[in-house]
Design an enzyme around this catalytic site. Sequence first.
Site, PDB file in Angstrom:
ATOM      1  N   GLU A 155       0.824  -1.219   0.000  1.00 27.85           N
ATOM      2  CA  GLU A 155       0.000   0.000   0.000  1.00 27.85           C
ATOM      3  C   GLU A 155       0.856   1.267   0.000  1.00 27.85           C
ATOM      4  O   GLU A 155       0.536   2.259   0.666  1.00 27.85           O
ATOM      5  CB  GLU A 155      -0.959  -0.017   1.205  1.00 27.85           C
ATOM      6  CG  GLU A 155      -1.921  -1.200   1.160  1.00 27.85           C
ATOM      7  CD  GLU A 155      -2.934  -1.199   2.303  1.00 27.85           C
ATOM      8  OE1 GLU A 155      -2.701  -0.477   3.292  1.00 27.85           O
ATOM      9  OE2 GLU A 155      -3.939  -1.910   2.209  1.00 27.85           O
ATOM     10  N   GLU A 174      -6.587  -7.856  -1.061  1.00 27.25           N
ATOM     11  CA  GLU A 174      -7.213  -7.808   0.263  1.00 27.25           C
ATOM     12  C   GLU A 174      -8.691  -7.472   0.139  1.00 27.25           C
ATOM     13  O   GLU A 174      -9.058  -6.323  -0.053  1.00 27.25           O
ATOM     14  CB  GLU A 174      -6.538  -6.763   1.176  1.00 27.25           C
ATOM     15  CG  GLU A 174      -5.144  -7.142   1.643  1.00 27.25           C
ATOM     16  CD  GLU A 174      -4.627  -6.195   2.723  1.00 27.25           C
ATOM     17  OE1 GLU A 174      -5.436  -5.434   3.290  1.00 27.25           O
ATOM     18  OE2 GLU A 174      -3.412  -6.222   2.978  1.00 27.25           O
TER      19      GLU A 174
END
Length: 818
Positions: free
Chosen positions: A182, A253
């Site tokens: 991320e 995710e």
Amino acid sequence: MGSWLFLFLVGLFLAASVSGVGSRNVTYDGRSLIIDGQHKILFSGSIHYPRSTPQMWPSLIAKAKAGGLDVIETLVFWNLHEPQPEQFDFSGQRDIVRFIKEIQAQGLYACIRIGPFIQGEWSYGGLPFWLHDIPGIVYRSDNEPFKYQMKKFVSKIVNMMKAEKLYASQGGPIILSQIENEYGMVEAAFRDKGPPYLRWAAEMAVGLQTGVPWVMCKQNNAPDPVINACNGRRCGETFPGPNSPNKPAIWTENWTSFYQVYGDEPDIRSAEDIAFHVALFIAKKGSYVNYYMYHGGTNFGRTAAAYVLTSYYDQAPLDEYGLFRQPKWGHLKELHAAIKLCLNPMLSGVYTTMALGKSQEAFVYRGNSVDCAAFLVNNDTRKTVVVTFQDSLYEMPPKSISILPDCKTVAFNTAKVSTQYNTRAVETSKKLDSIVKWEEYKETIPTFEDTSLRANMLLEHMNTTKDNSDYLWYNFRFQNDFSDAEYVLNVTSSAHVLHAFVNGSFVGSTHGSFKTKTPILESKITLNKGTNYISLLSGMAGLPDSGAYLERRVAGINTVRVKGEHEIKDFTRYSWGYQVGLLGEKLQVYTDSGSNKVKWNTYGSSTHQRLTWYRTLFDAPAGKDPVTLNLESMGKGEAWINGQSIGRYWVSFLTPKGIPSQTRYNVPRSFLKRTDNLLVILEEENGYPLGISIDTISITKVCGHVSESHLPPVISWQGQNKTEHNNSKKHHGRRPKVQLQCPPGRNISRILFASYGNPTGDCENYAIGSCHSFTSLPTIEEACMGKRICTIPVWRKKFGNDPCPGIPKTLLVDAQCT
């Protein structure tokens, strides 16, 4: 055998050994990952090896496979494996090789997300704290000291996997790896040092030549050939797509609930919502979906990030203890099976979309004249609608997707849950309420004279403790010239918890929260005339795990003032003495050997003090059910069993509804002996250890709630329906069914409720409605009593008659498992 033939066969064997026996070629294109020349649509689930135990791994992986998963995904935890520079640990719960080999043994693929910054609600985002002391280091930036350490660790993991032949290119299960995590969320904060670091990280990873693709999640500008992937709950709606037409759409995710912090209510996500967004992502040519988490597990020890609960993603398809979380697990299993019925047209057919209404659309895949699959989407969140598709009518509940593996027959609808619901029950095995079996040891409250670390300033907490303890004592002494005067102690802090003692007596406590970062303490105090000692205990409930410039984050006490009638004294820049951690920690009183280094007293033998250690012995509960420690009567601290920390507890931190965020703490059976298990509790507040109990967790009730409008189990779907779509006559095997299944070792012992008709409510709260077949209970008892598994079709002939013609029927059954 001739010598030439023998040498020829030996040569073939050696050549095969070099290339890797059974090696797989893993590549990708704009449609999907390609394994040995075959395009794949893959379902994956995150199971983190250190958040469970090696003894649990086989069962967790088997249950994931039974749920229709193809891949097990895990983060790699740098600070767990290299707690000190060049001191590596891959033992026990840290044994990632053993974990990957177990995945391989069960015939699944693996994805390792090396990071090595992982966030993951893991303390310091997985970075070892010793990085902080490297001169000139800036984490996750175009910074040579950080890049050197990062490359060294990533290379260590990759080479370990290679040495064990665990990459698919070597015949192993690993088909995908991730670098960074991320980074797109913080890249801009690093300005001109962000993009070069991103490019370097991609080049470094690819240069390690694993033979399998690399991904970066939440990184829309991931450099070629690294695949950019999506994280979140709604990637079918939010993902902008691959940044190259030659890359597949991957979802790394898909949050099955959300992590919980102390003081917050649980964030529960329904099975229907998860299924909708998975189906939408796949309908839009997504090819890889990973559930984060599929099994969350436990943040043992001090591994949880700031304010994060010890229990992690308990609402996942497999709960913290590895038990099925129904209907989530079963509904997703049905979804996976339905999508896999569509693989041929989806992977080789022509893709088209069409509008079916204002908020309705179809995603269609057509192969040859036979192969066709369609996803019909109703985006309306309020209304059931009827849509026309290929001259047939389809009724769709609000916010749902129907999957038609033959473009005619609905095999699955995301909003129609036919899977059973289950209820997790707690049974008390042993109440630890005997005063004579508890002992206590009061932690020493240090004074300035007890300290050897001194500074004329307030030191930063994390850099002083080096993450060797949650606690740092700040101590000072001063002269007071006035007698019997009242004062106010004012302390501001950027740590999580603060306990204050004046002349050895507790005077006040405060704490922050995940959202309120700076707690303030104001307590009235009485000072002696002459020398006074003030001891302030700064505490952390985990280190921060995210954000740019993590190395610059600070914690600890910021200002200290004593306000009196005559003056205000500011002790912020003063002579301070420091002690890292508690004496009990240093002596390891939670272990058998360390426990004998201090004098334990009978419980309650003296006045209660904050910061008290308690110990007792207990026997393990009989059977195989998961074990928990019920700490509902305690305040805040940490618990150890046989020297192993089962995590921090913070029962006194209540949610807005006035209840603790967590009261039960997982005790893996592998931590236990049959008898005389040593339980040691560090209690910071006013906990009452005689209220602690040893409990077991099990599934004791199963319930099915299925109507005539529900769909048959996907397993009964045999391709194109042989009857006309609107023909009311259906084959018995294609009827909606209530399917009940008790856990292994338990059978259905009692039918708590059964109604075929129009029962009201749901599996949590039900009653007989205006329509009810009086044969409901005997019919269900005959089909299910004494069995572990039973199936009952929602069909009037099963119950002998139609109790109320013209009214749609539903079957609701609640059963007890014993």
